[in-house]
Motif scaffolding. Structure first.
Motif, PDB file in Angstrom:
ATOM      1  N   PHE A 164      14.200   0.006   4.388  1.00  0.00           N
ATOM      2  CA  PHE A 164      13.622   1.107   3.637  1.00  0.00           C
ATOM      3  C   PHE A 164      14.519   2.343   3.717  1.00  0.00           C
ATOM      4  CE2 PHE A 164       9.633  -1.292   4.199  1.00  0.00           C
ATOM      5  CZ  PHE A 164       9.173  -1.251   2.900  1.00  0.00           C
ATOM      6  N   ARG A 165      14.652   3.006   2.582  1.00  0.00           N
ATOM      7  CA  ARG A 165      15.373   4.268   2.503  1.00  0.00           C
ATOM      8  C   ARG A 165      14.492   5.243   1.744  1.00  0.00           C
ATOM      9  NH1 ARG A 165      20.731   5.786   3.021  1.00  0.00           N
ATOM     10  NH2 ARG A 165      21.361   7.640   1.838  1.00  0.00           N
ATOM     11  N   GLU A 166      14.091   6.305   2.434  1.00  0.00           N
ATOM     12  CA  GLU A 166      13.150   7.274   1.882  1.00  0.00           C
ATOM     13  C   GLU A 166      11.897   6.563   1.378  1.00  0.00           C
ATOM     14  OE1 GLU A 166      15.058   9.578  -1.079  1.00  0.00           O
ATOM     15  OE2 GLU A 166      16.453  10.565   0.313  1.00  0.00           O
ATOM     16  N   PRO A 167      11.185   5.827   2.246  1.00  0.00           N
ATOM     17  CA  PRO A 167      10.003   5.085   1.783  1.00  0.00           C
ATOM     18  C   PRO A 167       8.859   6.013   1.413  1.00  0.00           C
ATOM     19  CG  PRO A 167      10.177   4.972   4.165  1.00  0.00           C
ATOM     20  CD  PRO A 167      11.428   5.675   3.695  1.00  0.00           C
ATOM     21  N   ILE A 168       8.089   5.608   0.415  1.00  0.00           N
ATOM     22  CA  ILE A 168       6.878   6.312   0.022  1.00  0.00           C
ATOM     23  C   ILE A 168       5.705   5.346   0.156  1.00  0.00           C
ATOM     24  CG2 ILE A 168       8.046   7.912  -1.534  1.00  0.00           C
ATOM     25  CD1 ILE A 168       7.231   6.119  -3.863  1.00  0.00           C
ATOM     26  N   ILE A 169       4.521   5.927   0.351  1.00  0.00           N
ATOM     27  CA  ILE A 169       3.305   5.133   0.557  1.00  0.00           C
ATOM     28  C   ILE A 169       2.521   5.104  -0.748  1.00  0.00           C
ATOM     29  CG2 ILE A 169       1.240   4.824   1.953  1.00  0.00           C
ATOM     30  CD1 ILE A 169       2.504   6.573   4.080  1.00  0.00           C
ATOM     31  N   LEU A 170       2.259   3.901  -1.253  1.00  0.00           N
ATOM     32  CA  LEU A 170       1.443   3.735  -2.446  1.00  0.00           C
ATOM     33  C   LEU A 170      -0.037   3.761  -2.080  1.00  0.00           C
ATOM     34  CD1 LEU A 170       3.473   0.907  -4.231  1.00  0.00           C
ATOM     35  CD2 LEU A 170       3.714   3.381  -4.476  1.00  0.00           C
ATOM     36  N   PRO A 171      -0.919   4.055  -3.011  1.00  0.00           N
ATOM     37  CA  PRO A 171      -2.358   4.062  -2.691  1.00  0.00           C
ATOM     38  C   PRO A 171      -2.874   2.730  -2.162  1.00  0.00           C
ATOM     39  CG  PRO A 171      -1.958   5.140  -4.788  1.00  0.00           C
ATOM     40  CD  PRO A 171      -0.660   4.538  -4.379  1.00  0.00           C
TER      41      PRO A 171
ATOM     42  N   ARG B 157       3.038  15.053 -11.334  1.00  0.00           N
ATOM     43  CA  ARG B 157       3.970  15.175 -10.204  1.00  0.00           C
ATOM     44  C   ARG B 157       4.923  13.998 -10.129  1.00  0.00           C
ATOM     45  NH1 ARG B 157       0.015  15.573  -5.356  1.00  0.00           N
ATOM     46  NH2 ARG B 157      -0.981  13.974  -6.645  1.00  0.00           N
ATOM     47  N   GLY B 158       4.615  12.906 -10.804  1.00  0.00           N
ATOM     48  CA  GLY B 158       5.487  11.738 -10.757  1.00  0.00           C
ATOM     49  C   GLY B 158       5.506  11.107  -9.385  1.00  0.00           C
ATOM     50  N   LEU B 159       6.689  10.689  -8.946  1.00  0.00           N
ATOM     51  CA  LEU B 159       6.809  10.030  -7.640  1.00  0.00           C
ATOM     52  C   LEU B 159       6.605  10.990  -6.482  1.00  0.00           C
ATOM     53  CD1 LEU B 159       9.869   7.699  -8.338  1.00  0.00           C
ATOM     54  CD2 LEU B 159       7.454   7.080  -8.275  1.00  0.00           C
ATOM     55  N   ARG B 160       6.676  12.300  -6.741  1.00  0.00           N
ATOM     56  CA  ARG B 160       6.436  13.258  -5.673  1.00  0.00           C
ATOM     57  C   ARG B 160       4.988  13.267  -5.242  1.00  0.00           C
ATOM     58  NH1 ARG B 160       8.850  18.489  -8.476  1.00  0.00           N
ATOM     59  NH2 ARG B 160       7.466  17.604 -10.064  1.00  0.00           N
ATOM     60  N   GLY B 161       4.118  12.695  -6.041  1.00  0.00           N
ATOM     61  CA  GLY B 161       2.717  12.628  -5.656  1.00  0.00           C
ATOM     62  C   GLY B 161       2.431  11.602  -4.586  1.00  0.00           C
ATOM     63  N   PHE B 162       3.378  10.738  -4.290  1.00  0.00           N
ATOM     64  CA  PHE B 162       3.196   9.753  -3.227  1.00  0.00           C
ATOM     65  C   PHE B 162       3.721  10.330  -1.916  1.00  0.00           C
ATOM     66  CE2 PHE B 162       3.767   7.077  -7.054  1.00  0.00           C
ATOM     67  CZ  PHE B 162       2.512   6.487  -7.052  1.00  0.00           C
ATOM     68  N   PRO B 163       2.972  10.237  -0.835  1.00  0.00           N
ATOM     69  CA  PRO B 163       3.467  10.776   0.450  1.00  0.00           C
ATOM     70  C   PRO B 163       4.611   9.940   0.988  1.00  0.00           C
ATOM     71  CG  PRO B 163       1.382   9.620   0.753  1.00  0.00           C
ATOM     72  CD  PRO B 163       1.615   9.690  -0.730  1.00  0.00           C
ATOM     73  N   LYS B 164       5.532  10.626   1.660  1.00  0.00           N
ATOM     74  CA  LYS B 164       6.657   9.941   2.281  1.00  0.00           C
ATOM     75  C   LYS B 164       6.243   9.390   3.635  1.00  0.00           C
ATOM     76  CE  LYS B 164      10.230  12.733   0.014  1.00  0.00           C
ATOM     77  NZ  LYS B 164      11.419  13.604   0.214  1.00  0.00           N
ATOM     78  N   ASN B 165       6.660   8.170   3.921  1.00  0.00           N
ATOM     79  CA  ASN B 165       6.334   7.519   5.197  1.00  0.00           C
ATOM     80  C   ASN B 165       7.443   7.827   6.188  1.00  0.00           C
ATOM     81  OD1 ASN B 165       5.471   5.890   7.272  1.00  0.00           O
ATOM     82  ND2 ASN B 165       4.961   4.152   5.936  1.00  0.00           N
ATOM     83  N   ARG B 166       7.332   8.989   6.845  1.00  0.00           N
ATOM     84  CA  ARG B 166       8.376   9.394   7.786  1.00  0.00           C
ATOM     85  C   ARG B 166       8.327   8.558   9.058  1.00  0.00           C
ATOM     86  NH1 ARG B 166      10.789  13.702   5.746  1.00  0.00           N
ATOM     87  NH2 ARG B 166       9.646  15.086   4.310  1.00  0.00           N
ATOM     88  N   VAL B 167       7.150   8.050   9.411  1.00  0.00           N
ATOM     89  CA  VAL B 167       7.061   7.190  10.598  1.00  0.00           C
ATOM     90  C   VAL B 167       7.851   5.913  10.381  1.00  0.00           C
ATOM     91  CG1 VAL B 167       5.490   5.873  12.062  1.00  0.00           C
ATOM     92  CG2 VAL B 167       4.833   8.146  11.260  1.00  0.00           C
TER      93      VAL B 167
END
Length: 756
Positions: free
Chosen positions: A47-54, A174-184
């Motif tokens: 993963f590189r800059e992963p985002i969390i989907l609903p 907001r596009g993809l910015r509406g998904f939170p980033k999974n920093r963990v």
């Protein structure tokens, strides 16, 4: 934590916070098992800059842009042209629109119409997800617009489909910015990639440094095992030092300051609070003007500590912290499943070994059996060759004897012919006449010796033997494996076994993995008093109902299967209790009881008509027809009554008891299978009572509560059913479950002075 042991029994859960020394290779091997969790399902890379989907799945930010889809109702001409040929391998499906935070499953959405993908052939990721090549070259993987540092805009009405669960999501403004980033997850990937680097060396070895096994966080030194024992003994002040695996030590050395997460709604605000209702971190601006203004919130740090409390007494350690919340509980359950899976794998590996051993043994047995068949065939071959040799010698002997015999006769004939020719040449008339008659007789006799059949061979040169090998060849072609084992013990299906009144229903099945052929089953029951088992059913069915059992009795049942090879083992014994019966206050449980029953429509004659829940009976024929009760009796004291509802033209009904195989088309009592009382002052409205006492083996009849004569029969044994025979001029109603009449006390030798 004591002696380095954890709450979780699986080595997968060994975490980075061990106080004891753990080898770097062991730690890295255990981390390898989670590698698949750290890879994107689209690109197959970490993963590189992963985002969390609903839907709770993760995806790289760049991969998310690559699989964006525009909905058909807002597709631009440019995107239509771009997707015209590049999505020929995909079926266009109607993508369900769904709010970014909706939990409803919107189904599967195709990957057609990629906004950011050029018109190029589709590819397939290592995880099996079909994607289009990224719009930008791999070397420009940052996906930022030149000199801006921001993501390029996402077209309106863009749709994203999760590559794992195939749920479609419609993006908002907001596009993809509406998904939170999974920093963990991003941090775990970084630590994992660092731990995969080359092994660290001991810093105290003088020559040829060994591989480091631990690192002391206080000393900031990597040790191998000999150097740790020599220079860092676990006693004195050094005993309080914290020793960690080298991989974790390297991570702690290179650890960068923790990134501060920003709000997805307000990009300039840091996340500082936690919304309890939405279960998500929020910022101060969300509380002031956002949708969380009326929700209960708590400090982010306090909630973090609540979900992640420092505890060294045991449990799952991650980054030096113990999780005692839902994650820990879920991991406990998952740990149990992993234990079961490991035990199952051990079982499967043992099965592999057993299969190999059994295969070798079976092959040897097969070779031995085939060799035995070949040896038997060779023996039979020798026997058949011996018969052919005997036939050959017999034919030669017969033909040679005939040749010898024929040769002698031919020599004699030829000699006689030569002698006669010489006699004919003589000129002495008297001498010729003297012997001519005798020669004529000899010639005729010799001619007769060559009569019919003398010049026919006595033996044919052909061998009248034909080897009938057809059946044997057919048998050889049909030679196959047959099941020579007895069946396994059946399994009783407890959920389908039950008792009702004095009947018991049992159901069983073969073990799930059993492949042995079964020809039938044998069901056995005891006598209800702990006696010997007896067979009650033999057949191919797997469910059986046994009627006519004793009330309020405990029966033991078991079943076994059989085939041509023999009878298998018994199933487990099932104990079943028949229904209890109400007892009069003056009777003991083992002496008297009452039972409720109705007429049995299944065993009744076809002309019988039942009504009133099978309690009222009549007939549509002028001939007598028999109907019995649905409950049989073999012990105890029982009493029931029948009232006459209609009585026309002296129909002469009969009331009594009968065996199960009584004739149904004649008056009750006409054969030796029933005992009954016939018309004796019976009329409309009369009540006929029948009292059956197995404890004394007697039967009594009552009409309008008056006993009719002495005891009707005695020495009753076996199973009997209440029965009645009637025609169309009679209608009778049954009353069961009645107490025993007051005049009769079970156990007395002369009830009311009427016993013979």
């Amino acid at each position: 934590m004591e002696n380095g042991k954890e709450k979780y029994p699986h080595p997968e859960f060994i975490a980075f916070g061990h106080r004891e020394s753990v080898s770097a290779s062991t730690s890295m091997n255990k981390m390898d098992e989670m590698e698949e969790e750290l890879k994107c399902p689209v690109c197959g890379s970490f993963f590189r800059e992963p985002i969390i989907l609903p839907c709770s799945h993760n995806i790289c930010l760049a991969c998310a842009r690559n699989i964006l889809v525009q909905t058909p109702d807002a597709e631009s001409p440019q995107s239509s042209r771009a997707s015209g040929s590049g999505v020929s391998d995909y079926d266009y499906l109607d993508l369900d629109k769904m709010s970014l935070y909706s939990e409803a499953d919107s189904g599967y959405g195709s990957y057609g119409g990629f906004v950011s993908a050029p018109t190029t052939p589709c590819q397939k990721s290592p995880n099996g997800v079909r994607v289009f090549p990224p719009a930008v070259p791999p070397q420009a993987h940052h996906h930022l617009l030149p000199h801006t540092g921001v993501l390029p805009p996402v077209p309106r009405n863009s749709c994203l489909t999760c590559p794992q669960c195939h749920r479609s999501l419609t993006l908002d403004d907001r596009g993809l910015r509406g998904f939170p980033k999974n920093r963990v997850l991003e941090g775990v990937v970084d630590r994992y990639q660092q731990s995969k680097a080359a092994a660290l060396k001991c810093q105290l070895c003088e020559k040829n440094p060994r591989e480091a096994t631990v690192m002391c966080e206080q000393c900031d030194v990597f040790y191998c095992d000999p150097c740790r024992l020599r220079c860092h003994p676990p006693r004195g002040p050094l005993a309080k030092h914290r020793l960690v695996p080298p991989a974790q030590g390297r991570i702690s050395r290179r650890a960068s300051p923790r990134k501060i997460s920003t709000c997805t709604e307000h990009e300039l605000e840091n996340l500082s609070m936690y919304c309890v209702q939405c279960k998500t971190p929020v910022c101060y601006q969300c509380l002031e003007d956002g949708k969380h203004s009326t929700h209960e919130v708590k400090a982010l740090g306090a909630m973090w500590k609540l979900h992640k409390i420092q505890n060294e007494s045991g449990g799952l350690l991650m980054d030096g912290c113990h999780s005692n919340g839902q994650l820990s509980q879920a991991l406990n359950v998952l740990s149990d499943r992993a234990t079961e899976a490991k035990e199952f794998l051990v079982q499967l590996r043992n099965m592999v070994q057993h299969i190999q051993e059994n295969g070798v043994e079976f092959e040897a047995c097969l070779v031995a059996q085939c060799d035995a068949l070949i040896e038997a065939l060779n023996r039979r071959k020798a026997q058949l060759l011996s018969r052919v040799t005997k036939e050959h010698e017999h034919k030669l002997s017969v033909v040679r004897d005939q040749i010898s015999h024929c040769t002698v006769k031919l020599r004699q004939t030829t000699g006689l012919m030569e002698y006669c020719l010489e006699v004919i040449k003589e000129n002495d008339p008297s001498g010729f006449l003297q012997i001519s008659d005798a020669l004529i007789r000899r010639v005729h006799m010799t001619e007769n010796q060559w009569g019919k059949g003398s010049l026919t061979p006595r033996m044919s040169s052909d061998f009248d033997l034909t080897l009938d090998s057809g059946p044997l060849l057919q048998t050889i072609h049909q030679l196959d494996f047959v099941q020579m084992k007895v069946p396994a013990a059946p399994i009783l299906q407890l959920e389908e076994c039950c008792t009702q009144s004095n009947s018991a229903t049992l159901s069983w099945k073969q073990p799930p993995l059993s492949t042995i052929a079964v020809d039938g089953y044998i069901l056995e029951l005891d006598d209800g008093t702990g006696g010997q088992f007896r067979e009650v059913y033999v057949g191919t069915e797997t469910i059986c109902t046994v009627d006519g059992l004793h009330f309020n009795s405990t029966y033991k049942s078991r079943v076994k299967a059989f085939n041509s090879s023999g009878v298998g083992q018994y199933s487990k014994t099932l104990v079943m209790q028949t229904s209890e019966m109400r007892l009069p206050s003056y009777c003991s449980q083992t002496v008297a009881a009452v039972a409720w029953f109705t007429f049995d429509s299944a065993s009744a004659h076809p002309d019988i008509i039942l009504s009133n829940d099978n309690l009222t009976v009549t007939c549509n024929s002028y001939d007598d027809r028999v109907v019995m009760g649905n409950t049989g009796f073999s012990r105890g004291v029982h009493y029931w009554e029948m009232t006459i509802d209609r009585y026309d033209n002296h129909p002469d009904p009969a009331f009594g008891i009968a065996r199960g195989d009584v004739m149904k088309d004649v008056m009750l009592g006409k054969d030796d299978k029933a005992w009954a009382i016939t018309d004796g002052g019976i009329g409309k409205g009369a009540t006929v009572g029948v009292l059956l006492d197995f404890s004394r083996g007697i039967l009594l009849f009552l009409i309008n509560d008056e006993q009719q004569g002495p005891v009707a029969f005695n020495t009753l044994e076996g199973m009997y059913y209440p029965a009645i025979s009637l025609n169309r001029n009679v209608q009778v109603t049954l009353h069961s479950g009645l107490p025993i009449p007051d005049f009769y006390t079970p156990g007395e030798s002369d009830p009311a002075g009427s016993v013979c």
